[in-house]
Write a protein that holds these residues in place. Sequence first.
Motif, mmCIF file in Angstrom:
data_model
loop_
_atom_site.group_PDB
_atom_site.id
_atom_site.type_symbol
_atom_site.label_atom_id
_atom_site.label_comp_id
_atom_site.label_asym_id
_atom_site.label_seq_id
_atom_site.Cartn_x
_atom_site.Cartn_y
_atom_site.Cartn_z
ATOM 1 N N LEU A 353 92.877 -29.771 62.695
ATOM 2 C CA LEU A 353 92.109 -28.784 61.927
ATOM 3 C C LEU A 353 92.834 -27.445 61.894
ATOM 4 C CD1 LEU A 353 88.393 -29.407 62.987
ATOM 5 C CD2 LEU A 353 89.529 -30.038 60.858
ATOM 6 N N PHE A 354 93.366 -27.027 63.037
ATOM 7 C CA PHE A 354 94.094 -25.760 63.097
ATOM 8 C C PHE A 354 95.357 -25.810 62.239
ATOM 9 C CE2 PHE A 354 91.270 -25.362 66.609
ATOM 10 C CZ PHE A 354 91.118 -24.011 66.850
ATOM 11 N N LYS A 355 96.035 -26.959 62.242
ATOM 12 C CA LYS A 355 97.247 -27.093 61.439
ATOM 13 C C LYS A 355 96.923 -27.134 59.947
ATOM 14 C CE LYS A 355 100.391 -29.238 64.741
ATOM 15 N NZ LYS A 355 101.299 -30.365 65.021
ATOM 16 N N ALA A 356 95.735 -27.615 59.612
ATOM 17 C CA ALA A 356 95.324 -27.614 58.206
ATOM 18 C C ALA A 356 94.961 -26.206 57.746
ATOM 19 C CB ALA A 356 94.148 -28.560 58.015
ATOM 20 N N ILE A 357 94.366 -25.425 58.637
ATOM 21 C CA ILE A 357 93.963 -24.060 58.303
ATOM 22 C C ILE A 357 95.162 -23.125 58.234
ATOM 23 C CG2 ILE A 357 92.654 -22.057 59.130
ATOM 24 C CD1 ILE A 357 90.685 -24.049 60.400
ATOM 25 N N GLY A 358 96.169 -23.343 59.108
ATOM 26 C CA GLY A 358 97.290 -22.429 59.250
ATOM 27 C C GLY A 358 98.011 -22.074 57.959
ATOM 28 N N PRO A 359 98.524 -23.057 57.192
ATOM 29 C CA PRO A 359 99.247 -22.723 55.961
ATOM 30 C C PRO A 359 98.387 -21.993 54.940
ATOM 31 C CG PRO A 359 99.710 -24.972 56.632
ATOM 32 C CD PRO A 359 98.581 -24.497 57.501
ATOM 33 N N ALA A 360 97.140 -22.421 54.773
ATOM 34 C CA ALA A 360 96.248 -21.763 53.815
ATOM 35 C C ALA A 360 95.969 -20.331 54.241
ATOM 36 C CB ALA A 360 94.944 -22.548 53.690
ATOM 37 N N ALA A 361 95.708 -20.135 55.535
ATOM 38 C CA ALA A 361 95.445 -18.787 56.045
ATOM 39 C C ALA A 361 96.680 -17.907 55.911
ATOM 40 C CB ALA A 361 94.999 -18.865 57.512
ATOM 41 N N GLY A 362 97.856 -18.466 56.230
ATOM 42 C CA GLY A 362 99.088 -17.694 56.125
ATOM 43 C C GLY A 362 99.400 -17.295 54.696
ATOM 44 N N GLY A 363 99.252 -18.235 53.771
ATOM 45 C CA GLY A 363 99.510 -17.920 52.364
ATOM 46 C C GLY A 363 98.541 -16.897 51.806
ATOM 47 N N SER A 364 97.272 -17.030 52.165
ATOM 48 C CA SER A 364 96.263 -16.064 51.691
ATOM 49 C C SER A 364 96.515 -14.678 52.277
ATOM 50 C CB SER A 364 94.862 -16.549 52.073
ATOM 51 O OG SER A 364 94.585 -17.807 51.495
ATOM 52 N N LEU A 365 96.892 -14.643 53.553
ATOM 53 C CA LEU A 365 97.185 -13.359 54.196
ATOM 54 C C LEU A 365 98.374 -12.682 53.531
ATOM 55 C CD1 LEU A 365 96.794 -11.308 56.505
ATOM 56 C CD2 LEU A 365 98.224 -12.791 57.949
ATOM 57 N N PHE A 366 99.408 -13.450 53.217
ATOM 58 C CA PHE A 366 100.579 -12.869 52.569
ATOM 59 C C PHE A 366 100.233 -12.346 51.172
ATOM 60 C CE2 PHE A 366 104.477 -13.040 50.064
ATOM 61 C CZ PHE A 366 105.373 -12.379 50.903
ATOM 62 N N ALA A 367 99.435 -13.116 50.426
ATOM 63 C CA ALA A 367 99.035 -12.685 49.083
ATOM 64 C C ALA A 367 98.207 -11.404 49.139
ATOM 65 C CB ALA A 367 98.238 -13.799 48.403
ATOM 66 N N TRP A 368 97.310 -11.311 50.111
ATOM 67 C CA TRP A 368 96.493 -10.097 50.264
ATOM 68 C C TRP A 368 97.360 -8.901 50.631
ATOM 69 C CZ3 TRP A 368 95.192 -7.737 55.196
ATOM 70 C CH2 TRP A 368 94.335 -6.637 55.066
ATOM 71 N N ALA A 369 98.382 -9.127 51.450
ATOM 72 C CA ALA A 369 99.258 -8.029 51.874
ATOM 73 C C ALA A 369 100.011 -7.433 50.700
ATOM 74 C CB ALA A 369 100.244 -8.532 52.929
ATOM 75 N N GLN A 370 100.306 -8.240 49.679
ATOM 76 C CA GLN A 370 101.040 -7.724 48.521
ATOM 77 C C GLN A 370 100.200 -6.758 47.689
ATOM 78 O OE1 GLN A 370 104.339 -8.595 48.649
ATOM 79 N NE2 GLN A 370 103.479 -9.567 50.471
#
Length: 429
Positions: A353-370
């Motif tokens: 579950l954590f590995k499934a959440i990780g990429p989505a959370a990381g990508g969303s965080l990067f998009a928000w940072a932009q």
Amino acid sequence: MFGRFLTSVAWGTLADKYGRRPVMFAGVISVIIFNTLFGFSSNFWMALVSRFLLGSFNGMLGPVKAYASEICSEEHQALGVAVVGTTWGLGLIVGPALGGYLAQPAIKYPKLFDNTVFAQFPYLLPSLCTSGFAIVALVTTFGLPETLHRHDKIKTSYSEKDIPSKASVEVRIDDEVEKGFAVDDTERLPSEGSQTQQKSLWRSWPLFGSILVYCIWSLHDMAYTEIFSLWAVSPKKHGGLSFTSSDVGNVLSVSGFSMLVFQLLLFPPLTNFLGPIYLTRLSSILSIPLLAAYSYMSRLENLSLWTAVLSASVLKNVLSVTILTGSFLLINNSVTQDQRGAANGLSMSIVSLFKAIGPAAGGSLFAWAQTRTNAAILPGDEIVFFFLNLVALLTVLVTFEPFLPRSTDKPKTNMPNIVQRSTSLDRHH
């Protein structure tokens, strides 16, 4: 990952009941079948279902982690578990290369593959290659000794007041010991009472403390992996490095090779010297200032930039694999041998579950940072690495008591410590 989440505990329990090898057989066969079906996929849903079935039926990773620690003597357990991480790292290098060179062969190599079945199924060739590796693994599995033994008779009787003089132990020494395999008879139980053992697994705080370390860092690692590629190819004016996808691939290849060397040569002696808890904690602490420096690399150019990125990426991957492999040791050390399959299966189920959440959370965080490149506090990518450091700090915290008991630094046994394999009890006198 969702298929693995649903079935990992069940496969681990089966490994504890029937042995490690049967689960390995089932896992390798599932790779041969469902990976080949993935290559023959004619639409998205067929590809999705084949991957789900592969995750559901391939439950061998947890039992393999248990097996790696059981096949080695105590002083070599770190090396045994490190090999599991090393093969995973090798797969991260070889796997993408197979996909890159062999996918869509009719387009890349029209003279060889045009008007063939590979033109109709563009991902069949790399899938067949992977299935070929699995066939070799299946043959290899036949030569592996079983490490889970259940005897009808393992009896221990002794006086509580005078253990050395009254102790009598009846233990059967198996052929594996004579062949040089370090299988500890003190960790073997009869099949009676296995239900009680399984029930106690869910009340094991050392186990869940170790799984907590594994899950939190896996979330961090998956998010970092997603973010690193996005950050590296983003323009420098947005805080990135303006790398090409080939540049990113080169960085990851160098990092992967360095990780393999570290796992095989340096991780085992470091673990034996420092212990898995302290080494995991130290690696988590060192990753924090390292990640904080990432957001400043966009100011570098040419050779200085490549030197900084390669050095940071190598060190980050080394620290990450140290924490993950250390958590494997902690999980194995937190339970007895007859529970290791189920314990590793439980950890694989939760971490999926954590590995499934990780990429989505990381990508969303990067998009928000932009969207906040001009913010007054932690602008742009700085906020990304700040949140990654928060997760790293959380990993540091859970390596302390009461989250992670010191008992996980040493492997547990099923029988009292006075029973030491096949050594004579005369030494106690």
